[in-house]
Design a protein around this motif. Structure first.
Motif, short mmCIF file in Angstrom:
data_model
loop_
_atom_site.label_atom_id
_atom_site.label_comp_id
_atom_site.label_asym_id
_atom_site.label_seq_id
_atom_site.Cartn_x
_atom_site.Cartn_y
_atom_site.Cartn_z
N MET A 47 0.81 -1.19 0.00
CA MET A 47 0.00 0.00 0.00
C MET A 47 0.85 1.26 0.00
O MET A 47 0.30 2.34 -0.07
N SER A 48 2.14 1.15 0.07
CA SER A 48 2.98 2.34 0.09
C SER A 48 3.01 3.00 -1.27
O SER A 48 3.16 2.32 -2.29
N PRO A 49 2.87 4.32 -1.31
CA PRO A 49 2.96 5.02 -2.60
C PRO A 49 4.39 5.02 -3.11
O PRO A 49 5.33 4.95 -2.35
N THR A 50 4.54 5.10 -4.44
CA THR A 50 5.89 5.15 -5.00
C THR A 50 6.49 6.54 -4.80
O THR A 50 7.68 6.68 -4.67
N ASP A 51 5.66 7.56 -4.79
CA ASP A 51 6.11 8.93 -4.54
C ASP A 51 5.44 9.39 -3.25
O ASP A 51 4.23 9.56 -3.20
N MET A 52 6.20 9.60 -2.20
CA MET A 52 5.63 9.90 -0.89
C MET A 52 4.87 11.22 -0.87
O MET A 52 4.04 11.43 -0.01
N ARG A 53 5.11 12.11 -1.83
CA ARG A 53 4.36 13.37 -1.88
C ARG A 53 2.89 13.13 -2.21
O ARG A 53 2.03 13.92 -1.87
N ASP A 54 2.60 12.04 -2.93
CA ASP A 54 1.23 11.73 -3.30
C ASP A 54 0.42 11.13 -2.16
O ASP A 54 -0.80 11.19 -2.18
N GLY A 55 1.08 10.53 -1.18
CA GLY A 55 0.36 9.88 -0.11
C GLY A 55 -0.33 8.62 -0.62
O GLY A 55 0.06 8.03 -1.62
N PHE A 56 -1.37 8.20 0.06
CA PHE A 56 -2.13 7.01 -0.32
C PHE A 56 -2.95 7.30 -1.57
O PHE A 56 -3.74 8.24 -1.58
N VAL A 57 -2.77 6.52 -2.63
CA VAL A 57 -3.51 6.78 -3.87
C VAL A 57 -4.36 5.61 -4.33
O VAL A 57 -5.34 5.81 -5.05
N SER A 58 -4.02 4.38 -3.95
CA SER A 58 -4.86 3.26 -4.35
C SER A 58 -4.57 2.04 -3.50
O SER A 58 -3.55 1.94 -2.83
N PHE A 59 -5.53 1.12 -3.56
CA PHE A 59 -5.43 -0.15 -2.85
C PHE A 59 -6.13 -1.17 -3.73
O PHE A 59 -7.15 -0.87 -4.35
N HIS A 60 -5.60 -2.38 -3.79
CA HIS A 60 -6.29 -3.37 -4.61
C HIS A 60 -6.49 -4.67 -3.85
O HIS A 60 -5.73 -5.01 -2.94
N THR A 61 -7.54 -5.35 -4.23
CA THR A 61 -7.83 -6.69 -3.74
C THR A 61 -7.71 -7.62 -4.94
O THR A 61 -7.28 -7.20 -6.01
N LYS A 71 -10.17 -8.59 -6.57
CA LYS A 71 -11.33 -8.33 -7.42
C LYS A 71 -11.40 -6.91 -7.98
O LYS A 71 -11.98 -6.69 -9.02
N TYR A 72 -10.88 -5.92 -7.27
CA TYR A 72 -11.02 -4.53 -7.70
C TYR A 72 -9.86 -3.68 -7.18
O TYR A 72 -9.09 -4.10 -6.33
N ARG A 73 -9.77 -2.44 -7.71
CA ARG A 73 -8.80 -1.46 -7.23
C ARG A 73 -9.57 -0.23 -6.78
O ARG A 73 -10.45 0.26 -7.48
N LEU A 74 -9.27 0.25 -5.60
CA LEU A 74 -9.86 1.46 -5.05
C LEU A 74 -8.86 2.59 -5.25
O LEU A 74 -7.72 2.50 -4.82
N HIS A 75 -9.29 3.65 -5.94
CA HIS A 75 -8.45 4.83 -6.19
C HIS A 75 -8.93 5.94 -5.26
O HIS A 75 -10.13 6.16 -5.12
N LEU A 90 -8.98 -4.35 -11.91
CA LEU A 90 -7.54 -4.37 -11.64
C LEU A 90 -6.69 -3.87 -12.80
O LEU A 90 -5.52 -3.53 -12.60
N SER A 91 -7.25 -3.77 -13.99
CA SER A 91 -6.46 -3.35 -15.15
C SER A 91 -6.15 -1.85 -15.13
O SER A 91 -5.28 -1.39 -15.85
#
Length: 94
Positions: free
Chosen positions: A1-15, A17-21, A37-38
């Motif tokens: 769940m860690s963002p690739t760019d820390m300035r963006d903070g939390f941007v998405s989470f996936h299971t 079945k789906y991705r939450l943005h 997920l695509s």
């Protein structure tokens, strides 16, 4: 769940079945969009929803009281049209 760019903070989470943005504005308004997920990133779409739809049609509308559920039919119609027009929401071939 860690963002690739820390300035963006939390941007998405996936299971499986789906991705939450997730998009949070400087004022603390939070926008969430669920996709399959695509879709790797929907940040631009969420930013557009906030800046071009919400701000223009809700925040600047004196008939929409702040911190209340959005009652604007124009906002709902434009939001629906925008989301349906996103490439990742296009109908898939059978």
């Amino acid at each position: 769940m860690s963002p690739t760019d820390m300035r963006d903070g939390f941007v998405s989470f996936h299971t499986s079945k789906y991705r939450l943005h997730y998009y949070e504005t400087p004022t603390g308004l939070r926008l969430v969009l669920n996709t399959d997920l695509s879709v790797a990133c929907a940040r631009e779409a969420l930013h557009h929803i906030y800046s071009n739809l919400f701000v223009e049609l809700v925040v600047k509308n004196p008939l929409c009281p702040p911190r209340q559920p959005v009652q604007s039919e124009l906002f709902r119609a434009r939001l629906d049209a925008f989301v349906r027009g996103l490439p990742f929401f296009a109908p898939r071939p059978a």
